[in-house]
Design an enzyme around this catalytic site. Structure first.
Site, mmCIF file in Angstrom:
data_model
loop_
_atom_site.group_PDB
_atom_site.id
_atom_site.type_symbol
_atom_site.label_atom_id
_atom_site.label_comp_id
_atom_site.label_asym_id
_atom_site.label_seq_id
_atom_site.Cartn_x
_atom_site.Cartn_y
_atom_site.Cartn_z
ATOM 1 N N LYS A 1 18.377 -62.544 -19.627
ATOM 2 C CA LYS A 1 18.250 -63.557 -19.909
ATOM 3 C C LYS A 1 16.574 -63.707 -20.896
ATOM 4 O O LYS A 1 16.634 -62.654 -21.682
ATOM 5 C CB LYS A 1 17.439 -64.595 -18.916
ATOM 6 N N HIS B 1 27.623 -69.042 -21.207
ATOM 7 C CA HIS B 1 27.452 -69.097 -20.169
ATOM 8 C C HIS B 1 26.621 -69.997 -19.992
ATOM 9 O O HIS B 1 26.380 -70.785 -20.630
ATOM 10 C CB HIS B 1 26.090 -67.817 -20.565
HETATM 11 C C1 PEP Z 1 23.585 -64.486 -14.813
HETATM 12 O O1 PEP Z 1 22.577 -65.260 -15.361
HETATM 13 O O2 PEP Z 1 25.044 -65.054 -15.287
HETATM 14 C C2 PEP Z 1 23.590 -64.430 -13.263
HETATM 15 C C3 PEP Z 1 24.425 -64.563 -12.786
HETATM 16 O O3 PEP Z 1 22.044 -64.929 -12.657
HETATM 17 P P1 PEP Z 1 22.024 -64.918 -11.308
HETATM 18 O O4 PEP Z 1 22.473 -63.808 -10.603
HETATM 19 O O5 PEP Z 1 21.256 -64.549 -11.386
HETATM 20 O O6 PEP Z 1 22.370 -65.788 -10.138
#
Ligand code: PEP
Length: 258
Positions: free
Chosen positions: A11, A96
């Site tokens: 991210k 996403h």
């Molecule tokens: C994602 O960003 O796709 C995700 C699943 O984040 P996290 O694992 O932090 O829930």
């Protein structure tokens, strides 16, 4: 035979130096013993090039977190598929839930991105998933069907094998909540059936369906062993080498292939 796929989505975290250091630790950690899963990293755009220099001779692949569908033009702040392909990306995360919900990406925008990514020789990782309100009102299947039908409308039968799907319940992302084994199995089966209906058994059975949503070292083994799970999309827990390596290795024991 297709191995499971584990993707680290960093991210908007980390500068170039921390990204390079994390990539180095992962290259070292994955050099031996050989884990059965294929691994891809999605660093922030500014770290794509330096991270690629670290991973390019390893088995780790480069992924981008998003892209536009046009080649070039007046799209301030966007990045095109050809730019990503040129610097070595092999995967692009598309749709996403943070893009859908924070940046208002519509099903239609997402549908345009998939063929553009495929055209440039990369593999889209298409994210689908329901909000908590949609799950609680019994709409999960309707929402997933709508997202898949829309996103895949421009993908031909010959190209579906280039697509990865990630089931990511919105309520499980970054919250510490994760779906139960039953919820994951049921939704993955629904996705599989949709793929088979649309593309036929030979193609529809081959597409990897990943799970994402608060995957951590302590639940990755349980999720990796669900027979309908073909990989993981990991956010927060991919930001340290130790936790991400533990998650990647959760597939080594099961050694499952499609
Ligand atoms: C994602 O960003 O796709 C995700 C699943 O984040 P996290 O694992 O932090 O829930």
């Amino acid at each position: 035979m297709t191995p499971p796929l584990v993707v680290g989505n960093w991210k908007m975290n980390g500068g170039t130096e921390t990204s390079v250091e994390l990539a180095r630790e992962l290259v070292r950690g994955l050099s031996k013993p050989r884990a059965s899963a294929q691994v891809a990293l999605a660093p922030p755009y500014t770290a794509l090039w330096p991270v690629n220099k670290v991973i390019r001779k390893s088995r780790i692949k480069l992924a981008a977190q998003n892209c536009h569908w046009q080649e070039s033009g007046a799209f301030t702040g966007e990045i095109s598929p050809s730019m990503l392909a040129e610097i070595g990306c092999e995967f692009v995360i598309v749709g996403h839930s943070e893009r859908r919900h924070i940046f208002c990406e519509s099903d239609d925008m997402i549908a345009r991105k998939l063929p553009a990514v495929i055209r440039h020789g990369m593999r889209p990782i298409l994210c689908v998933g329901e909000t908590i309100e949609e799950r609680q009102s019994g709409q999960t299947s309707v929402v997933i069907t709508r997202q898949l039908d829309s996103a895949l409308k421009g993908v031909s039968e010959g190209d579906i094998e280039k697509v990865e799907i990630a089931y990511e319940p919105v309520w499980a992302i970054g919250t510490g909540l994760n779906a139960t084994a039953e919820q994951i199995r049921e939704t993955h089966e629904r996705i599989r059936n949709l793929l088979v209906d649309r593309f036929g058994a030979a193609k529809g059975e081959q597409t990897r369906i990943l799970y994402g949503g608060s995957v951590k070292p302590d639940n990755a083994g349980m999720i990796a062993h669900i027979d309908t799970v073909n990989g993981l999309l990991v956010g927060g827990a991919s930001l340290t080498a130790e936790s991400f390596l533990t998650i990647v290795r959760s597939f080594s024991q099961s050694d499952r292939v499609l």
